[in-house]
Scaffold this active site. Sequence first.
Site, mmCIF file in Angstrom:
data_model
loop_
_atom_site.group_PDB
_atom_site.id
_atom_site.type_symbol
_atom_site.label_atom_id
_atom_site.label_comp_id
_atom_site.label_asym_id
_atom_site.label_seq_id
_atom_site.Cartn_x
_atom_site.Cartn_y
_atom_site.Cartn_z
ATOM 1 N N SER A 1 0.862 -1.197 0.000
ATOM 2 C CA SER A 1 0.000 0.000 0.000
ATOM 3 C C SER A 1 0.889 1.235 0.000
ATOM 4 O O SER A 1 2.075 1.160 0.371
ATOM 5 C CB SER A 1 -0.861 0.000 1.264
ATOM 6 O OG SER A 1 -1.507 1.252 1.437
ATOM 7 N N TYR B 1 -2.397 -0.602 10.903
ATOM 8 C CA TYR B 1 -2.462 -1.104 9.517
ATOM 9 C C TYR B 1 -1.262 -0.574 8.721
ATOM 10 O O TYR B 1 -0.604 -1.328 7.992
ATOM 11 C CB TYR B 1 -3.782 -0.675 8.873
ATOM 12 C CG TYR B 1 -3.878 -0.932 7.382
ATOM 13 C CD1 TYR B 1 -4.036 -2.230 6.886
ATOM 14 C CD2 TYR B 1 -3.822 0.125 6.473
ATOM 15 C CE1 TYR B 1 -4.129 -2.453 5.511
ATOM 16 C CE2 TYR B 1 -3.922 -0.102 5.104
ATOM 17 C CZ TYR B 1 -4.075 -1.388 4.626
ATOM 18 O OH TYR B 1 -4.163 -1.617 3.271
HETATM 19 N N1 LIG Z 1 -8.824 -0.480 -0.559
HETATM 20 C C1 LIG Z 1 -7.727 0.280 -0.486
HETATM 21 O O1 LIG Z 1 -7.805 1.530 -0.450
HETATM 22 C C2 LIG Z 1 -6.363 -0.369 -0.513
HETATM 23 C C3 LIG Z 1 -5.246 0.456 -0.735
HETATM 24 C C4 LIG Z 1 -3.982 -0.120 -0.747
HETATM 25 C C5 LIG Z 1 -3.834 -1.465 -0.555
HETATM 26 N N2 LIG Z 1 -4.928 -2.246 -0.323
HETATM 27 C C6 LIG Z 1 -4.717 -3.669 -0.124
HETATM 28 O O2 LIG Z 1 -5.355 -4.359 -1.170
HETATM 29 C C7 LIG Z 1 -5.665 -5.678 -0.721
HETATM 30 C C8 LIG Z 1 -7.126 -5.952 -1.023
HETATM 31 O O3 LIG Z 1 -7.900 -5.072 -0.239
HETATM 32 P P1 LIG Z 1 -9.378 -4.591 -0.666
HETATM 33 O O4 LIG Z 1 -9.336 -3.147 -0.800
HETATM 34 O O5 LIG Z 1 -9.869 -5.434 -1.772
HETATM 35 O O6 LIG Z 1 -10.130 -4.910 0.710
HETATM 36 P P2 LIG Z 1 -11.507 -5.650 1.011
HETATM 37 O O7 LIG Z 1 -12.518 -5.250 0.005
HETATM 38 O O8 LIG Z 1 -11.762 -5.389 2.454
HETATM 39 O O9 LIG Z 1 -11.156 -7.194 0.771
HETATM 40 C C9 LIG Z 1 -10.238 -7.828 1.623
HETATM 41 C C10 LIG Z 1 -10.124 -9.275 1.194
HETATM 42 O O10 LIG Z 1 -9.164 -9.919 2.037
HETATM 43 C C11 LIG Z 1 -9.803 -11.071 2.601
HETATM 44 N N3 LIG Z 1 -9.238 -11.431 3.891
HETATM 45 C C12 LIG Z 1 -9.194 -10.724 5.035
HETATM 46 N N4 LIG Z 1 -8.624 -11.446 6.008
HETATM 47 C C13 LIG Z 1 -8.296 -12.650 5.455
HETATM 48 C C14 LIG Z 1 -7.685 -13.826 5.949
HETATM 49 N N5 LIG Z 1 -7.295 -13.951 7.224
HETATM 50 N N6 LIG Z 1 -7.503 -14.867 5.089
HETATM 51 C C15 LIG Z 1 -7.888 -14.767 3.797
HETATM 52 N N7 LIG Z 1 -8.512 -13.698 3.284
HETATM 53 C C16 LIG Z 1 -8.701 -12.641 4.113
HETATM 54 C C17 LIG Z 1 -11.267 -10.691 2.701
HETATM 55 O O11 LIG Z 1 -12.059 -11.862 2.881
HETATM 56 P P3 LIG Z 1 -13.499 -11.822 3.641
HETATM 57 O O12 LIG Z 1 -14.517 -11.479 2.586
HETATM 58 O O13 LIG Z 1 -13.639 -13.214 4.177
HETATM 59 O O14 LIG Z 1 -13.398 -10.779 4.717
HETATM 60 C C18 LIG Z 1 -11.443 -10.034 1.341
HETATM 61 O O15 LIG Z 1 -11.547 -10.988 0.326
HETATM 62 C C19 LIG Z 1 -5.327 -5.712 0.770
HETATM 63 O O16 LIG Z 1 -4.064 -6.296 0.964
HETATM 64 C C20 LIG Z 1 -5.303 -4.239 1.139
HETATM 65 O O17 LIG Z 1 -4.515 -4.014 2.287
HETATM 66 C C21 LIG Z 1 -6.194 -1.721 -0.321
#
Ligand SMILES: NC(=O)c1ccc[n+]([C@@H]2O[C@H](COP(=O)([O-])OP(=O)(O)OC[C@H]3O[C@@H](n4cnc5c(N)ncnc54)[C@H](OP(=O)(O)O)[C@@H]3O)[C@@H](O)[C@H]2O)c1
Length: 248
Positions: free
Chosen positions: A140, A153
Site C-alpha cells: 500500500s 495497519y
Molecule cells: N482499498 C484500499 O484503499 C487499498 C489500498 C492499498 C492497498 N490495499 C490492499 O489491497 C488488498 C485488497 O484489499 P481490498 O481493498 O480489496 O479490501 P476488502 O474489500 O476489504 O477485501 C479484503 C479481502 O481480504 C480477505 N481477507 C481478510 N482477512 C483474510 C484472511 N485472514 N484470510 C484470507 N482472506 C482474508 C477478505 O475476505 P473476507 O470477505 O472473508 O473478509 C477479502 O476478500 C489488501 O491487501 C489491502 O490491504 C487496499
Amino acid sequence: MSVSILGTTALVTGANRGLGRALVDALLDRGATRVYAGARRLESLAELVAASGGRVIPLQLDVTNADDIANAAAVAGDVSLLINNAGVVSHSFGAFDDPKWLPAGREEYEVNVIGPLALTQRFQPILASHGGGAVVNVASVVSFVSVAIAPTYSASKAATHSITQYTRQALRDQGTFVAGAYPGPVDTDMAERVPLDKTPAPVVAAAILDGLEAGVEDILPDPVAREMGATFFSNPKQLEQPASAEAA
Ligand SMILES: NC(=O)c1ccc[n+]([C@@H]2O[C@H](COP(=O)([O-])OP(=O)(O)OC[C@H]3O[C@@H](n4cnc5c(N)ncnc54)[C@H](OP(=O)(O)O)[C@@H]3O)[C@@H](O)[C@H]2O)c1
C-alpha cells in the site's frame, strides 16, 4: 524479468471481493489458464466460479490458518503466479490511547505480513518446479508513510514491503520474480470510510498486471501511488510503468 499472464496458472488470496476479485477477472481476461481463488468462506466465491467456465477453482484459504495453507499447496501444485492480496484493517479512527490498537495491530500483522510469508514459503518449491514463477505482494502507499486513521495497519503494510524485499532476495537464485504492489485508495469495502478520491479496483488490478508483464518490481498502480512512490523509490528504473498503466 517480465511475467507472462497468458497461459499461466495463478492463485489469488482474498479473491471473493474487492481488489482480489478484480485481479481474478483481469487474469482471466488476459488468458490465464486457471486461477485458484482463495477465500475464507467458499460460498462467497460461488458466483465467480459459476461465471468462469471452469477456469476458477475455489480454495478454502484463511491466510492465518496453517492447515488451509498446507492444503492449498497440496491442491494447487500447478501454480506459477502467487498473488498475496488478502488484507485487513482491524481498527481505524481511534485516539492514541485506544486499547483496540493493540489487538488490531496483532491481527493486521498476522494477515498482512505473516500470511504472505507463510504462503510464499509453502509455494516456494512449487514455483521453483515451474521455472521460478512470480509472487506479487499487495502492500500500500501506507507502506511509505503512516496515516493517522490507521496506524497499526500502516505499520503492517510497511512490514509487507520489508518482507517483499526479503522474499525477492531469498527467491532470486531459483528465478522467482517478486513484485510489490503499492496502491493508493482503492474503491472497495476496505476504503469505504476513507474520504479521498479512490481508483476503481479493476483499474488497479489491470495496472498491477501491466507492471508484472513489464517486469516492474515496485508497482505503483494509480495516480496517488505514483506520486507518493516517486519520493520513496529513489531508483528511477523502479518507477518505469507501461503506457497502459499511465493512461489508467
Ligand atoms: N482499498 C484500499 O484503499 C487499498 C489500498 C492499498 C492497498 N490495499 C490492499 O489491497 C488488498 C485488497 O484489499 P481490498 O481493498 O480489496 O479490501 P476488502 O474489500 O476489504 O477485501 C479484503 C479481502 O481480504 C480477505 N481477507 C481478510 N482477512 C483474510 C484472511 N485472514 N484470510 C484470507 N482472506 C482474508 C477478505 O475476505 P473476507 O470477505 O472473508 O473478509 C477479502 O476478500 C489488501 O491487501 C489491502 O490491504 C487496499
